[in-house]
Design an enzyme around this catalytic site. Structure first.
Site, PDB file in Angstrom:
ATOM      1  N   GLU A 674       7.437 -84.749 -48.510  1.00 32.46           N
ATOM      2  CA  GLU A 674       7.486 -85.092 -49.935  1.00 32.46           C
ATOM      3  C   GLU A 674       7.856 -83.798 -50.637  1.00 32.46           C
ATOM      4  O   GLU A 674       7.018 -82.951 -50.904  1.00 32.46           O
ATOM      5  CB  GLU A 674       6.147 -85.638 -50.436  1.00 32.46           C
TER       6      GLU A 674
HETATM    7 ZN   LIG Z   1      10.013 -91.681 -51.950  1.00 34.09          ZN
END
Ligand SMILES: [Zn+2]
Length: 811
Positions: A674
């Site tokens: 992320e």
């Molecule tokens: Zn995503």
């Protein structure tokens, strides 16, 4: 599908949802400390309505605990990847329109600060446009300056760096040429062979154009040299000449995995999917021996829409009109008019002249219009059915009398320039490696499952550039390309990506409208359609009863009508099926997380998909620490331990996500990045994130290379300590590297069917066994690459397993 035997009673069919979407149906949050209702079949469908006239903002929402977080996820609200426990509760980031904010507040959620709004996205676009325009203006100004000064050469050497790499000597040259924006010619660099020698005696090398987002930046290239040159000369195609001294490149600390002169920093702006694909095609063209572009087998449904309009104000008087043709194939040329005939006792009639549809409304004896929305819709479909279909608003009976409307054009509402294809779009991968025949260890990196995540695709481009640009001069890079079969897909979801850049910055999903007639199919719902590509995979999915995906066609985590219903997802499945594929990185943003399976659990009870074994988990952690160290090296930004681990441990359940499919269905070591702090950060921040996560992605390749080269057998030892249980002792196995231990306690030969030594629990180390004193223990260990301790062959008549006794050491 999934090997789970969990009941499917939570399954909600899309048809059942579609019937409910006309209303704003919302369930209140579970109160803190209580679990979600056990029988979700009985719940009303949960839909947050989004107006197409609104852009979404990123706002903070604070929930009391995990139960309320689950309830929030169950509303189908669009959460990004931030989940931060604080003293006030768990703070999450929701991507919501003002209408949705109001609904959440009515449901009792604590809605806090706005972190990113539509103006920020617009600002990024204008920054990008300004950056590109500024570069182009610089190029024009540069050319103009040179034209004014006939004495000046049209070519300028920016830098000439000599360095050694292993036993190689390398010269890297960058030069700017006034015709570089328009001409594709390479430039030739002539070298001397040391102090006092003639130019040309050291040989020549070509350097080629570096173009980013359509902007020529400079020519560049590196080549091996026999001796350190003192000077170089470039003669441009127009005959102009530039000369420069060669400088020695500063040595980089020896412990860096990037050798001296390692080249990086290749991305200068955000890139649309069209630009991403152009970029990998140019890169493959430049390195035909090392790379090729592969068109994946499934085309998307396309950046295209039917032309639509909704006429009328209140729901009862609204008439929705859709073209049969795609907007760009004639639908956008259609107009619809609702005309008052201006006379008494007229019937409802429809005339079609070319693409102009005119409805003459019925009137009563007094000349007042009497046609209802339902009557107008039926008449349009019956009389202009070759061009359009019409219907009342989201299942409304349409009993309201319509008002006249001047001729109104239908529109597909798509704003991308014509250069963005409206056809079903191929998805492209660049395949990098010296031996691209399936014989090498496969690594897959893929980005932009979620359309609005603009940084992750740049990480993949930067990485591909680093691999190819450094191959000739960096021994480590050369080794990666010899050992690995690297597949990089910069954008899995190009339709959604284009929509995010040009139409709706917060678009998360693909563009496909799966809403059923009577539901949210009209133009006003156009920012609410699409399948969440990271919820449409086949393991531990919504369809298997797992949490964290929506059955609503307008939910931002919509799982789609069935597993692998979407071409974007079938492409990933196709890539993962390759028998040599062993490692993968699914790049998302944001939150600075680093995660692996399991990524889903079922509620109530948070019943997790199976956890990796102790050995697998320790391999994940060991490789992760290497990758995160590489990320940190860029600017000391550390992904915290709290944000490292299985998805469902550190974030939330995400049923049907891609990492789980790769891990459970194909046994691939599958991670998720992320990246960074937001979807569309300022360019300065996006650039930093690109550089640091590319460090991490390259390190994953080194992990894969080491796995491939790992021929070292693990070793293991038994430790026996006193136990609180009478007549028993405590037993543990210790291993020299991440390795699985199989053991028996009955004196039999250990095999792969024997008991697997396990972890003590979630995010804990190895278990401690309690066994009767004197138990005979047989075991062996096997590492992640399959090397078995002491060359033991569990399936043959081999005797080299370990033997021990459950007795306390004496003395
Ligand atoms: Zn995503």
């Amino acid at each position: 599908m999934s090997r789970s035997a969990l009941p499917r009673r939570w399954r909600r069919l899309p048809a059942a949802t579609a019937a409910g979407v006309a209303l704003l149906l919302i369930a209140g949050p579970a109160t803190a400390g209580t679990a979600a209702p056990p029988d979700r079949e009985a719940d009303a469908p949960v839909v947050l309505e989004r107006s197409a006239d609104e852009q979404a903002d990123v706002v903070e929402v604070t929930v009391d605990g995990s139960a309320q977080l689950d309830a929030l996820v169950a509303t189908g609200v669009d959460l990004d990847h931030h989940v931060t426990p604080t003293e006030a509760g768990i703070v999450v980031h929701a991507v919501v329109t003002p209408t949705e904010v109001a609904a959440l507040k009515r449901m009792g959620y604590r809605v806090g600060a706005v972190l990113h709004d539509a103006a920020d996205s617009a600002q990024r676009i204008s920054e990008r446009d300004a950056t590109i325009a500024a570069h182009q203006a610089e190029n024009r100004a540069y050319t103009a300056t040179l034209e004014r000064s006939a004495a000046t050469s049209d070519v300028k050497i920016i830098r000439a760096d000599y360095y050694t790499s292993g036993t190689n000597q390398v010269l890297s040259v960058e030069a700017k040429w006034a015709q570089g924006q328009t001409s594709t010619s390479a430039l030739t660099v002539a070298r001397d062979s040391g102090p006092g020698t003639e130019i040309g005696t050291g040989g020549t090398q070509n350097i080629s154009r570096f173009v980013d987002a359509g902007v020529y930046l400079y020519h560049r290239g590196a080549a091996a040299v026999a001796a350190r040159p003192e000077r170089i000369q470039i003669t441009s195609p127009s005959g102009d000449v530039a000369v420069a001294e060669v400088k020695e490149w500063l040595p980089i600390p020896a412990d860096s995995p990037e050798g001296p002169g390692y080249q990086k920093d290749f991305v200068t702006s955000y890139l649309t999917p069209t630009e991403l694909y152009d970029r990998i095609k140019r890169l493959a063209d430049a390195y035909p021996q090392l790379a090729e572009v592969v068109k994946l087998p499934y085309q998307t449904n396309g950046y295209r829409r039917k032309a639509q309009v909704v006429l009328g104000g209140t729901n009862a008087t609204r008439v929705a009109v859709d073209s049969l043709a795609w907007g760009h194939e004639g639908g956008n040329d259609i107009t619809v008019e609702l005309a008052d005939p201006g006379a008494a006792d007229r019937p409802l009639s429809v005339t079609v002249t070319g693409k102009a549809v005119r409805v003459s409304l019925a009137t009563d004896a007094a000349g007042a219009v009497t046609s209802t929305a339902a009557q107008v819709a039926a008449a349009l479909t019956a009389e202009a059915g070759a061009l359009v279909t019409a219907y009342t608003y989201r299942g409304d009976a349409g009993a309201g009398v319509v008002a006249p409307v001047a001729p109104t054009p239908l529109s597909d509402n798509l704003k991308a320039p014509a250069g963005v294809s409206r056809d079903p779009h191929p998805v492209y991968a660049i395949r990098i490696g010296k031996y691209r025949d399936g014989s090498r260890t496969g690594v897959l990196a893929y980005a932009q499952e979620h359309a609005r995540e603009w940084v992750p695709p740049l990480v993949t481009i930067e990485t591909a550039e680093r691999l190819l640009r450094n191959h000739a001069t960096d021994e480590n890079t050369k080794q990666l390309l010899r050992t690995l079969d690297i597949w990089i897909v910069p954008s899995i979801n190009p339709d959604g990506g284009h929509y995010s850049f040009y139409d709706y910055a917060s678009q998360r999903r693909n563009m496909t409208n799966h809403c059923a007639p009577g539901g949210a199919t009209d133009a006003l719902a156009r920012n609410s359609w699409g399948v969440d590509n990271n919820r449409n995979y086949s393991e531990y999915s919504l369809f298997d009863g797992y949490s964290g995906a929506s059955a609503s066609c307008t939910g931002d985590t919509y799982a789609g009508p069935s597993e692998l219903s979407e071409p974007e997802n079938r492409n990933v499945d196709w890539l993962a099926q390759r028998p040599n594929m062993k490692f993968s990185m699914n790049l998302h943003s944001s939150g600075n997380y680093f995660m692996w399976s399991p990524g889903a659990y079922a509620t109530p009870g948070r019943i997790s998909a199976p956890r990796p074994t102790l050995a697998e988990e320790s391999f994940f952690w060991g490789a992760s620490s290497r990758i995160l160290t590489a990320i940190k090296r860029h600017r000391n930004m550390a992904v915290t331990p709290a944000r490292t681990g299985p998805i469902s441990d550190v974030l939330y359940s995400a049923a049907g996500n891609s990492g789980d499919m790769l891990w459970y269905k194909y046994g691939i070591y599958a991670w998720n990045f992320e990246v960074g702090t937001s979807f569309q950060p300022t360019w300065e921040e996006a650039h930093q994130e690109t550089m640091e996560f590319s460090n991490g992605l390259v390190e994953l390749l080194r992990v894969a290379r080491d796995y491939d080269k790992d021929k070292k057998r693990p070793t293991s030892t038994l430790s026996v300590t006193p136990s609180a249980t009478e007549g028993a002792v405590s037993v543990r196995f210790d291993v020299s590297e991440p390795a699985a231990v199989f053991y028996t306690l009955d004196g039999s030969r250990p095999t792969f069917e024997s008991t697997l030594y396990a972890s003590a629990g979630l995010r804990e180390g190895a278990e401690t066994l309690t066994v009767p004193v004197g138990t005979k223990i047989h075991w062996f260990s096997v590492d992640a690459a399959g090397n078995i301790e002491r060359n033991y062959r569990p399936d043959e008549d081999s005797k080299t397993f370990n033997r021990g006794w459950a007795t306390l050491p004496t003395g």
